[in-house]
Design an enzyme around this catalytic site. Structure first.
Site, PDB file in Angstrom:
ATOM      1  N   SER A   1       0.846  -1.189   0.000  1.00  0.00           N
ATOM      2  CA  SER A   1       0.000   0.000   0.000  1.00  0.00           C
ATOM      3  C   SER A   1       0.884   1.242   0.000  1.00  0.00           C
ATOM      4  O   SER A   1       1.766   1.373  -0.842  1.00  0.00           O
ATOM      5  CB  SER A   1      -0.985  -0.036   1.184  1.00  0.00           C
ATOM      6  OG  SER A   1      -1.988   0.937   1.040  1.00  0.00           O
TER       7      SER A   1
ATOM      8  N   GLU B   1      -1.204  -2.619  -8.625  1.00  0.00           N
ATOM      9  CA  GLU B   1      -2.475  -2.955  -7.972  1.00  0.00           C
ATOM     10  C   GLU B   1      -3.153  -1.676  -7.530  1.00  0.00           C
ATOM     11  O   GLU B   1      -2.504  -0.726  -7.112  1.00  0.00           O
ATOM     12  CB  GLU B   1      -2.257  -3.920  -6.809  1.00  0.00           C
ATOM     13  CG  GLU B   1      -1.347  -3.441  -5.693  1.00  0.00           C
ATOM     14  CD  GLU B   1      -2.110  -2.792  -4.539  1.00  0.00           C
ATOM     15  OE1 GLU B   1      -3.359  -2.857  -4.535  1.00  0.00           O
ATOM     16  OE2 GLU B   1      -1.453  -2.224  -3.661  1.00  0.00           O
TER      17      GLU B   1
ATOM     18  N   HIS C   1      -4.780  -5.114  -2.446  1.00  0.00           N
ATOM     19  CA  HIS C   1      -5.676  -4.774  -1.340  1.00  0.00           C
ATOM     20  C   HIS C   1      -6.824  -5.754  -1.174  1.00  0.00           C
ATOM     21  O   HIS C   1      -7.789  -5.468  -0.453  1.00  0.00           O
ATOM     22  CB  HIS C   1      -6.202  -3.346  -1.516  1.00  0.00           C
ATOM     23  CG  HIS C   1      -5.200  -2.295  -1.137  1.00  0.00           C
ATOM     24  ND1 HIS C   1      -4.085  -2.034  -1.902  1.00  0.00           N
ATOM     25  CD2 HIS C   1      -5.140  -1.445  -0.084  1.00  0.00           C
ATOM     26  CE1 HIS C   1      -3.388  -1.055  -1.332  1.00  0.00           C
ATOM     27  NE2 HIS C   1      -4.005  -0.691  -0.228  1.00  0.00           N
TER      28      HIS C   1
END
Length: 336
Positions: free
Chosen positions: A113, A241, A307
């Protein structure tokens, strides 16, 4: 030249600090449990001072940068991991002591992230291998069959072989189970291949979260084009992503990465599963194809790298072989 940190062993010291979001309220119970879990697994865990979760970040950027630099440069600390991601790790990039880091032996930095914002520069600027894998809050979760934990991957040179798990999971909310070690069931899903009937190729891994990578592309902290030129003989396997932005925004961001040269030396692209929303006129898959379909290289969709848990840890800088065919969906990583 790529530098791989020493294999991580039980008894080694792991540093916990928050380069981005800190810990507040009930969140602290989960992080305390995860620290205890690592200690019971045999690791010596030290928790830094930059952990305050009352603001958008764990403290002033200069303080977060100083603590992260100190942990990464401390020869007694063999690995550093954040509690989770956040929003603005980008604010400490130009405050890290890059000269001190360049002079230090490489240390494992693990997470995903917002931590992508730091993982990628360490690899592209210093040649340090870094692990795009679970943050601390996710580390105690059991690993589905076919995948490895980041602890397994950081423990040796490999080859580390992982397969399409077929599993889609979810996190337990802290108020549901602060000590959760089994993923909440979420369904079933598999990798899909676009642009080829089958795939078997090798390249150096690099990538991360689209929403954070798009902000460092074209800067000295996200020069993947230069990294690709440096490793042109191996080629790249770039992975991306989406955390949560809707499809039109992801489309723009991917175009930005493309224009910044991120895919100039890519032999394939891996795309993580996402629950990010579609645009009324554009799905997340269509967003990827609009930006990257013109590259003319294979794209593997729905890989466990984002995620949507569980997580398939990837090592930035590792030499990876990706195989996708009728009977095999596999990624093999060598840390050399």
């Amino acid at each position: 030249m790529l530098k791989f940190p020493a294999p991580l062993r039980p008894g080694d010291r792991i540093g916990v600090t928050s380069p981005s979001a800190g810990v507040h309220g009930g969140e602290a119970d989960r992080i305390d449990f995860c620290v205890t879990w690592l200690r019971e697994a045999g690791f010596d865990v030290v928790v830094g001072n930059q952990m305050d979760g009352t603001g958008i970040t764990a403290g002033p950027a200069a303080d977060r940068a100083a603590e992260l630099t100190a942990m990464l440069c401390d020869p007694a600390i063999r690995c550093v991991i954040p509690p989770w991601g956040g929003e603005t790790a980008i604010d400490l990039l130009d405050l890290l002591d890059w000269d001190a880091l360049a002079a230090a032996e490489p240390t494992w930095l693990v997470g995903f992230s917002d931590l992508s914002t730091i993982l990628v520069p360490l690899t592209t600027r210093l040649g340090w291998a870094t692990v795009h894998g679970d943050n601390l809050a996710d580390t105690p979760y059991e690993v589905p069959e076919g995948l490895l934990s980041w602890l397994d991957v950081a423990a040796g040179v490999g080859p580390h072989v992982q397969h399409d798990s077929g599993v889609i999971a979810d996190w337990w909310r802290f108020e549901e189970d602060v000590r959760a070690t089994s993923w909440k069931p979420g369904g079933e899903g598999h990798w899909t291949l676009h642009g080829a009937e089958s795939l078997h190729l090798t390249g150096r891994l690099i990538g991360g979260c689209v929403e954070t990578m798009c902000n460092i592309a074209g800067t000295p902290y996200g020069d993947v084009a230069a990294f690709g030129r440096e490793h042109a003989s191996d080629g790249l396997i770039v992975y991306v992503e989406a955390a949560g932005d809707e499809a039109a925004t992801i489309c723009r961001n991917l175009h930005g990465l493309r224009l910044a040269g991120w895919f100039d030396h890519a032999r394939a692209v891996l795309v993580g599963r996402t629950h990010a929303p579609d645009h009324p006129q554009l799905t997340q898959r269509e967003a990827v194809l609009d930006a990257l379909g013109r590259l003319g290289i294979p794209i593997v969709f729905d890989v466990e790298i984002g995620h949507v848990p569980p997580h398939l840890p990837l090592v930035n800088g590792a030499l990876a072989t990706v195989t996708v065919g009728a009977d095999s969906r596999e990624i093999r990583q060598l840390l050399r």
